[in-house]
Design an enzyme around this catalytic site. Structure first.
Site, PDB file in Angstrom:
ATOM      1  N   LYS A 131      33.124  48.668  70.450  1.00 44.22           N
ATOM      2  CA  LYS A 131      33.458  47.701  69.955  1.00 44.22           C
ATOM      3  C   LYS A 131      34.841  47.648  69.091  1.00 44.22           C
ATOM      4  O   LYS A 131      35.968  46.771  69.189  1.00 44.22           O
ATOM      5  CB  LYS A 131      32.531  47.274  68.935  1.00 44.22           C
ATOM      6  CG  LYS A 131      31.302  46.804  69.742  1.00 44.22           C
ATOM      7  CD  LYS A 131      29.944  46.210  68.784  1.00 44.22           C
ATOM      8  CE  LYS A 131      28.778  45.836  69.494  1.00 44.22           C
ATOM      9  NZ  LYS A 131      28.497  46.578  70.680  1.00 44.22           N
ATOM     10  N   GLY A 167      23.604  42.933  74.752  1.00 47.66           N
ATOM     11  CA  GLY A 167      22.507  42.904  75.655  1.00 47.66           C
ATOM     12  C   GLY A 167      20.990  43.404  75.116  1.00 47.66           C
ATOM     13  O   GLY A 167      19.870  42.813  75.166  1.00 47.66           O
ATOM     14  N   ASN A 168      21.021  44.471  74.071  1.00 46.98           N
ATOM     15  CA  ASN A 168      19.766  44.645  73.396  1.00 46.98           C
ATOM     16  C   ASN A 168      19.317  43.726  72.525  1.00 46.98           C
ATOM     17  O   ASN A 168      18.039  43.560  72.227  1.00 46.98           O
ATOM     18  CB  ASN A 168      19.943  45.956  72.781  1.00 46.98           C
ATOM     19  CG  ASN A 168      20.157  47.088  73.527  1.00 46.98           C
ATOM     20  OD1 ASN A 168      19.553  47.381  74.397  1.00 46.98           O
ATOM     21  ND2 ASN A 168      21.417  48.004  73.563  1.00 46.98           N
ATOM     22  N   LYS A 180      31.162  46.137  78.444  1.00 53.33           N
ATOM     23  CA  LYS A 180      30.951  44.646  78.140  1.00 53.33           C
ATOM     24  C   LYS A 180      31.944  44.260  77.021  1.00 53.33           C
ATOM     25  O   LYS A 180      32.218  43.210  76.883  1.00 53.33           O
ATOM     26  CB  LYS A 180      29.391  44.585  77.669  1.00 53.33           C
ATOM     27  CG  LYS A 180      29.131  45.074  76.238  1.00 53.33           C
ATOM     28  CD  LYS A 180      27.669  44.819  75.953  1.00 53.33           C
ATOM     29  CE  LYS A 180      26.957  45.294  74.559  1.00 53.33           C
ATOM     30  NZ  LYS A 180      27.411  46.686  74.386  1.00 53.33           N
ATOM     31  N   LYS A 236      28.260  56.955  83.773  1.00 54.39           N
ATOM     32  CA  LYS A 236      27.372  55.695  83.414  1.00 54.39           C
ATOM     33  C   LYS A 236      25.964  55.923  84.150  1.00 54.39           C
ATOM     34  O   LYS A 236      25.881  55.264  85.210  1.00 54.39           O
ATOM     35  CB  LYS A 236      27.863  54.293  83.453  1.00 54.39           C
ATOM     36  CG  LYS A 236      27.467  53.453  82.790  1.00 54.39           C
ATOM     37  CD  LYS A 236      27.567  53.504  81.446  1.00 54.39           C
ATOM     38  CE  LYS A 236      26.934  51.952  80.768  1.00 54.39           C
ATOM     39  NZ  LYS A 236      26.944  52.035  79.198  1.00 54.39           N
TER      40      LYS A 236
END
Length: 321
Positions: free
Chosen positions: A283, A16-17, A221, A133
């Site tokens: 990740k 997203g960044n 994500k 979060k």
């Protein structure tokens, strides 16, 4: 989920960044990225695109909150599930347009479709009892107290002396509600954009005949992309980030860039704290889960600019079972 069909089905996850902080930045960046994504198809692959949405959800939520402060009767506050769905829609729209421009220049006529995707989570997931979060804007103590009066189910915490923020759960994704629709599009040769931001978390509402309802939570994500890759019967999951390769001893004189490692080695490094908790470790954990889910699967972690090279084995970190 249907039989396994394509040996060259690739799920590509964009951070997203990497998409910028404004719609204008996003348009520019996805137009830069689109030719690289088409290269992956031209290598003989069928691609599914997913993406992060953290900055975009924050922008949407903060905009509605600011407008609500000025005129609460005219501008309602919008909660997290709706903000997530909005971000999926407009990020997908920009990706569709960017891919369309790139295809036009390359004289290709492939079809692209975005699926606003719901992800079922377990309402008893432990994260709902311990939300961590942070979302939304910083608040003063007075603002936080006022929000808790209006929303007694919220959890608000003080954030390192910078103010107060709402925190929500980050549950494990269990099921892609629109999986059959995604597979149908893939079988009809569409480039599919799905599971943006990890998907919109939903649970079964048995007071409403088991229909789905959104919950205020954030799915990681990378884990959302991993589930998408499993359910789409992909052989390869590509997690794109800001660096060309995963490294151990990152930022130190003895930094080592990793070209190819096994899932067992990746787990050992992750357990030793070699990867950033909020950046590279999710990740790597998603990569381990994917490659261990079925023999022959591969995960590649690399940079967006070198995505095609990474799939060809010329860049990135390749993780195998």
């Amino acid at each position: 989920m249907g039989k396994y069909e394509s040996p060259d089905r690739v799920v590509i996850a964009l951070g997203g960044n990497a998409l910028g902080n404004t719609p204008e930045e996003q348009i520019a960046r996805v137009r830069e990225a689109a030719p690289t994504l088409l290269k992956v198809i031209q290598q003989g692959n069928e691609i599914i695109i997913t993406h992060g949405n953290g900055p975009q959800v924050g922008m949407i939520q903060n905009a509605f909150a600011a407008a609500n402060e000025v005129n609460p009767e005219k501008f309602p506050k919008i909660d997290l599930p709706e903000c997530g769905a909005m971000s999926q829609g407009y990020i997908g729209y920009h990706l569709q347009q960017a891919l369309g421009v790139a295809m036009h220049k390359a004289y290709k006529r492939w079809h692209v479709a975005t699926v606003v995707t719901q992800i079922e989570v377990d309402p008893d997931d432990p994260s709902f009892q311990n939300p961590t979060k942070p979302i939304g804007a910083f608040m003063t103590k007075e603002q936080a107290d006022a929000e808790l009066v209006d929303h007694p189910d919220w959890t608000v915490v003080e954030d390192s002396g910078r103010g107060y923020r709402r925190v929500v759960a980050s549950p494990e994704p269990k099921k892609i509600v629109e999986a059959d629709s995604i597979l149908n599009l893939l079988d009809n040769e569409f480039i599919v954009i799905a599971c943006g931001g990890g998907g919109v978390p939903v649970v079964r509402d048995y007071s409403d005949k088991g229909a789905y309802k959104g919950v205020a939570a954030v799915i990681d994500k990378d884990m959302g992309g991993e589930l998408l890759a499993e359910d789409c019967h992909a052989d390869t999951l590509v997690l794109l980030t800001a660096v060309d390769r995963v490294a151990i001893n990152f930022g130190k004189p003895d930094q080592v860039d990793l070209e190819e490692i096994t899932a067992a080695q990746a787990r050992e490094y992750a357990d030793a704290g070699q990867f950033g908790k909020g950046s590279m470790e999710p990740k790597v954990r998603a990569a381990i889960k994917f490659v261990e889910s079925r023999p022959g699967r591969t995960c590649i972690i690399g940079s967006l600019e070198k995505a095609a090279e990474a799939i060809a084995g010329l860049s990135g970190t390749r993780i195998t079972a």
